[in-house]
Each structure stands twice: as structure tokens, then as C-alpha cells.
Enzyme design. Structure first.
Site, PDB file in Angstrom:
ATOM      1  N   GLU A 161      -0.275  -9.669  -0.108  1.00 52.99           N
ATOM      2  CA  GLU A 161      -1.659  -9.804   0.317  1.00 52.99           C
ATOM      3  C   GLU A 161      -2.203 -10.024  -0.975  1.00 52.99           C
ATOM      4  O   GLU A 161      -3.231 -11.082  -1.250  1.00 52.99           O
ATOM      5  CB  GLU A 161      -2.109  -8.946   1.070  1.00 52.99           C
ATOM      6  CG  GLU A 161      -1.596  -9.057   2.465  1.00 52.99           C
ATOM      7  CD  GLU A 161      -1.991  -7.870   3.463  1.00 52.99           C
ATOM      8  OE1 GLU A 161      -1.723  -6.571   2.828  1.00 52.99           O
ATOM      9  OE2 GLU A 161      -2.646  -7.954   4.299  1.00 52.99           O
ATOM     10  N   ALA A 203       0.754  -1.227   0.044  1.00 62.34           N
ATOM     11  CA  ALA A 203       0.087   0.008   0.035  1.00 62.34           C
ATOM     12  C   ALA A 203       1.054   1.159   0.130  1.00 62.34           C
ATOM     13  O   ALA A 203       2.041   1.152   0.546  1.00 62.34           O
ATOM     14  CB  ALA A 203      -0.873  -0.032   1.327  1.00 62.34           C
ATOM     15  N   GLU A 217       4.599  -4.770   7.558  1.00 61.51           N
ATOM     16  CA  GLU A 217       3.695  -3.718   8.303  1.00 61.51           C
ATOM     17  C   GLU A 217       4.026  -3.080   9.619  1.00 61.51           C
ATOM     18  O   GLU A 217       3.973  -2.235  10.002  1.00 61.51           O
ATOM     19  CB  GLU A 217       2.144  -4.250   8.299  1.00 61.51           C
ATOM     20  CG  GLU A 217       1.386  -4.056   6.849  1.00 61.51           C
ATOM     21  CD  GLU A 217       1.679  -5.405   5.909  1.00 61.51           C
ATOM     22  OE1 GLU A 217       2.421  -6.233   6.350  1.00 61.51           O
ATOM     23  OE2 GLU A 217       1.028  -5.589   4.950  1.00 61.51           O
ATOM     24  N   GLY A 244       0.556  -5.155   1.303  1.00 69.48           N
ATOM     25  CA  GLY A 244      -0.543  -5.232   0.496  1.00 69.48           C
ATOM     26  C   GLY A 244      -0.081  -6.055  -0.789  1.00 69.48           C
ATOM     27  O   GLY A 244      -1.091  -6.803  -1.480  1.00 69.48           O
TER      28      GLY A 244
HETATM   29  N1  DAK Z   1       4.540   3.375  -0.846  1.00 69.12           N
HETATM   30  C1  DAK Z   1       4.871   4.599  -1.418  1.00 69.12           C
HETATM   31  N2  DAK Z   1       5.959   4.745  -2.231  1.00 69.12           N
HETATM   32  C2  DAK Z   1       6.926   3.663  -2.166  1.00 69.12           C
HETATM   33  C3  DAK Z   1       6.434   2.586  -1.670  1.00 69.12           C
HETATM   34  C4  DAK Z   1       5.190   2.083  -0.882  1.00 69.12           C
HETATM   35  N3  DAK Z   1       4.911   1.155  -0.513  1.00 69.12           N
HETATM   36  N4  DAK Z   1       7.722   1.460  -2.210  1.00 69.12           N
HETATM   37  C5  DAK Z   1       8.543   2.448  -2.792  1.00 69.12           C
HETATM   38  N5  DAK Z   1       7.886   3.380  -3.016  1.00 69.12           N
HETATM   39  C6  DAK Z   1       8.632   4.495  -3.823  1.00 69.12           C
HETATM   40  C7  DAK Z   1       9.758   5.191  -2.920  1.00 69.12           C
HETATM   41  O1  DAK Z   1       9.196   6.195  -1.999  1.00 69.12           O
HETATM   42  C8  DAK Z   1      10.513   5.609  -3.937  1.00 69.12           C
HETATM   43  O2  DAK Z   1      10.078   6.948  -4.511  1.00 69.12           O
HETATM   44  P1  DAK Z   1      10.757   8.388  -4.492  1.00 69.12           P
HETATM   45  O3  DAK Z   1      11.403   8.698  -3.066  1.00 69.12           O
HETATM   46  O4  DAK Z   1      11.864   8.052  -5.477  1.00 69.12           O
HETATM   47  O5  DAK Z   1       9.822   9.253  -4.937  1.00 69.12           O
HETATM   48  C9  DAK Z   1      10.462   4.837  -5.077  1.00 69.12           C
HETATM   49  O6  DAK Z   1       9.158   3.971  -4.888  1.00 69.12           O
HETATM   50  C10 DAK Z   1      11.477   3.672  -5.539  1.00 69.12           C
HETATM   51  O7  DAK Z   1      11.787   3.049  -3.953  1.00 69.12           O
HETATM   52  P2  DAK Z   1      13.396   3.164  -3.416  1.00 69.12           P
HETATM   53  O8  DAK Z   1      14.188   4.272  -3.627  1.00 69.12           O
HETATM   54  O9  DAK Z   1      12.892   3.079  -1.811  1.00 69.12           O
HETATM   55  O10 DAK Z   1      13.819   1.832  -3.878  1.00 69.12           O
HETATM   56  P3  DAK Z   1      14.729   0.710  -3.562  1.00 69.12           P
HETATM   57  O11 DAK Z   1      15.216  -0.167  -4.277  1.00 69.12           O
HETATM   58  O12 DAK Z   1      15.866   1.530  -2.596  1.00 69.12           O
HETATM   59  O13 DAK Z   1      13.934  -0.075  -2.126  1.00 69.12           O
HETATM   60  C11 DAK Z   1      12.155  -1.237  -1.513  1.00 69.12           C
HETATM   61  C12 DAK Z   1      12.856  -0.764  -2.688  1.00 69.12           C
HETATM   62  C13 DAK Z   1      10.854  -2.005  -1.959  1.00 69.12           C
HETATM   63  C14 DAK Z   1      12.882  -2.135  -0.464  1.00 69.12           C
HETATM   64  C15 DAK Z   1      11.756   0.188  -0.552  1.00 69.12           C
HETATM   65  O14 DAK Z   1      11.194   1.000  -1.658  1.00 69.12           O
HETATM   66  C16 DAK Z   1      10.798  -0.099   0.271  1.00 69.12           C
HETATM   67  O15 DAK Z   1      10.998  -0.838   1.565  1.00 69.12           O
HETATM   68  N6  DAK Z   1       9.372   0.074   0.327  1.00 69.12           N
HETATM   69  C17 DAK Z   1       8.207  -0.224   1.232  1.00 69.12           C
HETATM   70  C18 DAK Z   1       7.906  -1.350   1.255  1.00 69.12           C
HETATM   71  C19 DAK Z   1       6.736  -1.624   2.427  1.00 69.12           C
HETATM   72  O16 DAK Z   1       7.061  -1.513   3.401  1.00 69.12           O
HETATM   73  N7  DAK Z   1       5.767  -2.018   1.677  1.00 69.12           N
HETATM   74  C20 DAK Z   1       4.608  -2.225   2.781  1.00 69.12           C
HETATM   75  C21 DAK Z   1       3.816  -1.138   2.859  1.00 69.12           C
HETATM   76  S1  DAK Z   1       2.556  -1.445   4.092  1.00 69.12           S
HETATM   77  C22 DAK Z   1      -4.658  -1.320   5.983  1.00 69.12           C
HETATM   78  C23 DAK Z   1      -4.615  -1.137   4.680  1.00 69.12           C
HETATM   79  C24 DAK Z   1      -3.545  -1.513   3.977  1.00 69.12           C
HETATM   80  C25 DAK Z   1      -2.384  -2.277   4.655  1.00 69.12           C
HETATM   81  C26 DAK Z   1      -2.607  -2.449   5.831  1.00 69.12           C
HETATM   82  C27 DAK Z   1      -3.706  -2.149   6.817  1.00 69.12           C
HETATM   83  N8  DAK Z   1      -5.699  -1.011   6.729  1.00 69.12           N
HETATM   84  C28 DAK Z   1      -6.213   0.386   6.332  1.00 69.12           C
HETATM   85  C29 DAK Z   1      -6.560  -1.822   7.514  1.00 69.12           C
HETATM   86  C30 DAK Z   1      -1.129  -2.148   3.859  1.00 69.12           C
HETATM   87  C31 DAK Z   1       0.126  -2.116   4.210  1.00 69.12           C
HETATM   88  C32 DAK Z   1       1.306  -1.949   3.494  1.00 69.12           C
HETATM   89  O17 DAK Z   1       1.245  -2.563   2.172  1.00 69.12           O
END
Ligand code: DAK
Length: 256
Positions: free
Chosen positions: A112, A64, A132, A109
Site C-alpha cells: 500500500e 504492518a 491481509e 501495508g
Molecule cells: N510484522 C512483524 N514482523 C514481521 C513481519 C510483519 N509484517 N514480517 C516479517 N516479520 C519478522 C518475522 O516475524 C521474523 O522475526 P523473528 O521471528 O525472527 O523475530 C523476521 O521478520 C524474519 O521473517 P521470517 O523469518 O518470516 O522470514 P522468511 O524469509 O521466512 O519469510 C515473509 C518472509 C515476508 C514471507 C514472512 O515473514 C511473512 O509472511 N511475513 C508477514 C507478511 C504479511 O503478512 N504482511 C502483511 C501484514 S498485514 C489496518 C492497518 C494496517 C493494515 C491493515 C489494516 N487498520 C487498522 C485499518 C495493514 C496490514 C498489513 O500490512
């Protein structure tokens, strides 16, 4: 459709999440568009199998959108969570098999969404994780429910409370994915599996998926009862008559 690309070939629809600048992370717009396109594709008689993948060579779906979630309060988080759950349920309940072609990061997400698909096929660079808790949130699109059902409680507990990254090899070993192939072969492998599925009766496939999904929460006796009812119902369809007759007449069935 901007963020969602759709391509149909040989009764297989490939839907590509196209937001590479954010590693295909899901904001509300992507969720709504994907939901719209999946609903439309399920209704399309020209499609028998759906493949979901991400644009680029690095990420399936990076979860997400964290930047969007940062601005949410409790009420908007509930809405966002419900939208994501609706989408995952739509995928899971699709009468047409949905294959996740996981071409890189499947995080939060994104993991998921892949769990809601009926079959997961990964490239060698795929990484699965539920990170998360590292953000102070929990998996809200079914991760706590579907992941333990697929890989068992041990690995699911570890992934969810530690955010452990599972690479493609471990995903294959633990049953999280059905196949692992080189990135360049990923869509070919998905299409190969799709073409095997497309040889079979669409109604029998849909009813089989209903039985499998319906088994969750049922005791064995109730599940068997549901199975035999759906089995017998097939005998009133032309599809079943065609399948059985084709075997007896030593010819290929004409289902579609
Ligand atoms: N959201 C927004 N932008 C993201 C992103 C994300 N999840 N993942 C990557 N990006 C963006 C980065 O911010 C960056 O953008 P700029 O800064 O250049 O503008 C671009 O994509 C490239 O990312 P990186 O520069 O970080 O690239 P790297 O190769 O260095 O790293 C990475 C890749 C995937 C390891 C890193 O980007 C990362 O850790 N990203 C976050 C991954 C993450 O934590 N995903 C889980 C998100 S939490 C709910 C609803 C939904 C959910 C839960 C509850 N309720 C309301 C009940 C779900 C939650 C999730 O999914």
C-alpha cells in the site's frame, strides 16, 4: 532518525526504512518517523524527487507489524489505520514525485505504501501481495481503493481476496510497476528517472500531479475544467516564462 535513513544527492532524497530484523515491517514508531521525515523533505528546497526503499536485499516493507496488531483492540486499530492512511495520503499528495524502489517483499501495508507513490520501480526479486485476509483483516492503508485504480478490478480483486503473490514480471506486465531491473541496479535506475524529472519545472510537475490526483471521482468535463484552470495559472509564473523563453532562445531552461 534510527528507523528511517535519509540521504540527499543531486536534489534526490532517498529515504530507507531501516528495520531489517522485522523485514522493515511498520510499527507506530516507523510510521510516525517516516511521516515526519517526508514532511520535512517535502519542505526542503534542496530536494525535487523522493525515493522510498527498504534496508537490505530481501524486503521493501513486509507490511504492518503483525506482532503489534495482535495486541490491538478496535479503538487502537482505528488509530493505527488512520496513521497509515495519513502517511499514504501525504505521499500521494506530495508536490514532489515520490518513487518506490521496491527491493523485495512489498506485502500488505508495504504494498500500500508503494501504491501511494507516483512511480514504482522494482528489482527482479520483488513480490507484491495484499495478504491481509489470511490474517483475518483487510487492507487498511488504501489497498482496496488504490490497487484497482492502478491494475484494474480483476487483478485487484484476486490479490485482495486470495492474497496472491505477484512477482516482478507479472507486476510489470500488469502495470503495477513502471520498470524492473536487477537488484544491484535498482537505486541507479530510480536516480536515472529522478534526474529526468529534475530537468523539468517543479511547479509544473506539482500542478500536473494535482491534476492527476484530482481527476479521481471527477467526470471528464469537470476534470478538463480543472486542468485548463491550472494550465492557465502557470502563465503567471516565472517558471513558465523561463521554460517557454528557453525553447525560443534555443537554450536549456534554468528552473531550479
Ligand atoms: N510484522 C512483524 N514482523 C514481521 C513481519 C510483519 N509484517 N514480517 C516479517 N516479520 C519478522 C518475522 O516475524 C521474523 O522475526 P523473528 O521471528 O525472527 O523475530 C523476521 O521478520 C524474519 O521473517 P521470517 O523469518 O518470516 O522470514 P522468511 O524469509 O521466512 O519469510 C515473509 C518472509 C515476508 C514471507 C514472512 O515473514 C511473512 O509472511 N511475513 C508477514 C507478511 C504479511 O503478512 N504482511 C502483511 C501484514 S498485514 C489496518 C492497518 C494496517 C493494515 C491493515 C489494516 N487498520 C487498522 C485499518 C495493514 C496490514 C498489513 O500490512
Amino acid at each position: 532518525m534510527g528507523n528511517i535513513l535519509k540521504h540527499i544527492n543531486d536534489k534526490t532524497a532517498t529515504l530507507t526504512i531501516n528495520r531489517p530484523e522485522a523485514l522493515n515491517a511498520f510499527n507506530e514508531e516507523v510510521i510516525e518517523k517516516l511521516e515526519f521525515v517526508i514532511e520535512e523533505t517535502i519542505k526542503d528546497d534542496n530536494v525535487g524527487v523522493i525515493i522510498i526503499t527498504g534496508a537490505g536485499e530481501k524486503s521493501f516493507i513486509a507490511g504492518a507489524d503483525i506482532k503489534a496488531m495482535q495486541k490491538m483492540d478496535q479503538a487502537s486499530a482505528l488509530e493505527f489505520g488512520k496513521k497509515g492512511q495519513l502517511l499514504t495520503k501525504m505521499i500521494e499528495n506530495s508536490p514532489k514525485p515520490v518513487i518506490a524502489a521496491v527491493n523485495g517483499f512489498a506485502l500488505g501495508g508495504g504494498c500500500e505504501i508503494s501504491l501511494a507513490c507516483h512511480i514504482r520501480i522494482a528489482s527482479e526479486n520483488a513480490v507484491f501481495s495484499q495478504p491481509e485476509v489470511s490474517l483475518g483483516i483487510l487492507p487498511g492503508w488504501g489497498g482496496t481503493q488504490r490497487l484497482p485504480r492502478i491494475v484494474g478490478y480483476g487483478l485487484a480483486n484476486e490479490m485482495i481476496v486470495s492474497g496472491k503473490m505477484v512477482d516482478a514480471k507479472e507486476a510489470l506486465r500488469t502495470g503495477l510497476v513502471n520498470h524492473v531491473v536487477a537488484l544491484t541496479d535498482l537505486l541507479d535506475k530510480c536516480e536515472e528517472v529522478a534526474s529526468q524529472i529534475l530537468k523539468n519545472g517543479p511547479n509544473a510537475i506539482a500542478q500536473s500531479l494535482k491534476c492527476i490526483n484530482g481527476s479521481i471521482g471527477l467526470d471528464l468535463e469537470s476534470g478538463l475544467k480543472m486542468e485548463v484552470t491550472r494550465f492557465s495559472e502557470l502563465f503567471s509564473t516565472d517558471e513558465t516564462k523561463e521554460g517557454l523563453s528557453a525553447f525560443v532562445e534555443k537554450r536549456k531552461p534554468n528552473f531550479r
